[in-house]
Scaffold this motif. Structure first.
Motif, mmCIF file in Angstrom:
data_model
loop_
_atom_site.group_PDB
_atom_site.id
_atom_site.type_symbol
_atom_site.label_atom_id
_atom_site.label_comp_id
_atom_site.label_asym_id
_atom_site.label_seq_id
_atom_site.Cartn_x
_atom_site.Cartn_y
_atom_site.Cartn_z
ATOM 1 N N THR A 99 -9.768 -6.143 -17.512
ATOM 2 C CA THR A 99 -9.159 -6.851 -16.345
ATOM 3 C C THR A 99 -9.502 -7.596 -15.652
ATOM 4 O O THR A 99 -10.885 -7.826 -15.289
ATOM 5 C CB THR A 99 -8.863 -5.321 -15.381
ATOM 6 O OG1 THR A 99 -8.618 -4.332 -16.206
ATOM 7 C CG2 THR A 99 -7.621 -5.867 -14.413
ATOM 8 N N VAL A 100 -8.796 -8.591 -15.033
ATOM 9 C CA VAL A 100 -9.275 -9.719 -14.204
ATOM 10 C C VAL A 100 -9.124 -9.306 -12.653
ATOM 11 O O VAL A 100 -8.331 -8.546 -12.418
ATOM 12 C CB VAL A 100 -8.336 -10.978 -14.232
ATOM 13 C CG1 VAL A 100 -8.584 -12.142 -13.196
ATOM 14 C CG2 VAL A 100 -8.381 -11.368 -15.798
ATOM 15 N N VAL A 111 -14.228 -10.813 -14.708
ATOM 16 C CA VAL A 111 -13.516 -9.957 -15.866
ATOM 17 C C VAL A 111 -14.022 -8.605 -15.735
ATOM 18 O O VAL A 111 -15.500 -8.436 -16.027
ATOM 19 C CB VAL A 111 -13.310 -10.294 -17.089
ATOM 20 C CG1 VAL A 111 -12.805 -9.292 -18.183
ATOM 21 C CG2 VAL A 111 -12.596 -11.572 -17.282
ATOM 22 N N ASN A 121 -2.462 -8.549 -15.420
ATOM 23 C CA ASN A 121 -3.977 -9.087 -15.328
ATOM 24 C C ASN A 121 -4.645 -8.266 -16.456
ATOM 25 O O ASN A 121 -6.052 -8.566 -16.523
ATOM 26 C CB ASN A 121 -4.498 -9.033 -14.036
ATOM 27 C CG ASN A 121 -4.549 -7.486 -13.577
ATOM 28 O OD1 ASN A 121 -3.502 -6.809 -13.758
ATOM 29 N ND2 ASN A 121 -5.450 -7.028 -12.905
ATOM 30 N N GLU A 122 -4.278 -7.234 -17.041
ATOM 31 C CA GLU A 122 -5.034 -6.529 -18.086
ATOM 32 C C GLU A 122 -4.454 -6.653 -19.356
ATOM 33 O O GLU A 122 -4.740 -5.852 -20.341
ATOM 34 C CB GLU A 122 -5.201 -4.832 -17.887
ATOM 35 C CG GLU A 122 -3.902 -4.247 -17.674
ATOM 36 C CD GLU A 122 -4.195 -2.897 -17.463
ATOM 37 O OE1 GLU A 122 -3.451 -2.043 -17.985
ATOM 38 O OE2 GLU A 122 -4.589 -2.514 -16.045
ATOM 39 N N TRP A 124 -3.682 -9.397 -22.697
ATOM 40 C CA TRP A 124 -4.397 -10.657 -23.410
ATOM 41 C C TRP A 124 -3.447 -10.736 -24.635
ATOM 42 O O TRP A 124 -2.930 -9.908 -25.317
ATOM 43 C CB TRP A 124 -5.981 -10.047 -23.868
ATOM 44 C CG TRP A 124 -6.449 -9.505 -22.462
ATOM 45 C CD1 TRP A 124 -6.684 -8.340 -22.159
ATOM 46 C CD2 TRP A 124 -7.385 -10.453 -21.377
ATOM 47 N NE1 TRP A 124 -7.374 -8.167 -20.983
ATOM 48 C CE2 TRP A 124 -7.764 -9.524 -20.546
ATOM 49 C CE3 TRP A 124 -7.615 -11.728 -21.420
ATOM 50 C CZ2 TRP A 124 -8.752 -9.560 -19.566
ATOM 51 C CZ3 TRP A 124 -8.485 -12.133 -20.550
ATOM 52 C CH2 TRP A 124 -8.847 -11.241 -19.526
ATOM 53 N N ASN A 133 -5.556 -14.312 -21.016
ATOM 54 C CA ASN A 133 -5.092 -13.544 -20.008
ATOM 55 C C ASN A 133 -3.568 -13.714 -19.855
ATOM 56 O O ASN A 133 -3.245 -14.881 -19.650
ATOM 57 C CB ASN A 133 -5.914 -13.549 -18.650
ATOM 58 C CG ASN A 133 -5.288 -12.287 -17.792
ATOM 59 O OD1 ASN A 133 -4.404 -12.711 -16.853
ATOM 60 N ND2 ASN A 133 -5.811 -11.284 -17.990
ATOM 61 N N GLN A 155 -12.809 -15.424 -16.247
ATOM 62 C CA GLN A 155 -11.828 -16.035 -16.693
ATOM 63 C C GLN A 155 -12.091 -17.475 -16.263
ATOM 64 O O GLN A 155 -12.425 -17.970 -15.289
ATOM 65 C CB GLN A 155 -10.481 -15.762 -16.494
ATOM 66 C CG GLN A 155 -10.020 -15.894 -14.987
ATOM 67 C CD GLN A 155 -8.627 -15.125 -14.903
ATOM 68 O OE1 GLN A 155 -7.881 -14.722 -15.637
ATOM 69 N NE2 GLN A 155 -8.222 -15.604 -13.540
#
Length: 172
Positions: A99-100, A111, A121-122, A124, A133, A155
């Motif tokens: 996740t970001v 990350v 945000n999780e 990809w 992302n 990221q």
């Protein structure tokens, strides 16, 4: 007869040569990804994405570390498809997603691992060995192009750098 035998031999040689290239590799580019368990390996380090210290906690920044052989669960990630192009990458060790942090849209955001919620945000996407992302459209990157053990993941603007190139080694 002689031309026919020669043609048959050439056809057989082409067929065999083609078959060699069709044998599946244990490490795959993301476009060939299917639901399953993988080690995610960075280039040029050849090191795996890892959960440092096998932590069960939310918010832990992910790193690269020498790939364990045989693999250990803190370096194993499930890839699970959602929709047509989006994938969740979640830890086999603790079930937490890559996740970001804070759903940031900025370069250099860490990350981390966090409880899976299917937030953008999780999620990809994969493009030519890059992991992008879904929310920020930024690439999963090894900080400062480091190949050191423990180098942090973040990221960053997709720029074609080798620290943004990843392959998936099939474990299942």
């Amino acid at each position: 007869m002689r031309k026919s035998s020669f043609r048959s031999a050439v056809a057989l040689a082409v067929l065999l040569a083609t078959a060699v290239f069709l044998v599946p590799s244990p490490a795959v580019a993301a476009p060939g990804l299917v639901y399953g368990l993988y080690q995610i390996i960075g280039s040029p380090s050849g090191k795996c994405i890892a959960d440092p210290n096998a932590s069960p906690d939310n918010g832990v920044q992910m790193i690269i570390w020498p790939c364990h052989n045989p693999p250990t669960s803190e370096q194993e990630f499930w890839a699970e498809k959602h929709g047509t192009e989006d994938w969740e990458l979640w830890s086999n060790f603790n079930g937490k997603c890559l996740t970001v942090l804070n759903a940031s849209l900025k370069s250099n955001a860490p990350v981390i691992q966090y409880d899976c919620t299917l937030g953008a945000n999780e999620l990809w996407r994969f493009d030519n060995y890059r992991i992008i992302n879904e929310k920020s459209k930024l690439c999963l990157t090894v900080k400062n192009a480091s190949t050191d053990n423990g180098a942090a993941l973040l990221q960053f603007t997709c720029n074609g750098g080798q620290n943004q190139v990843w392959t998936f080694k099939t474990l299942t």
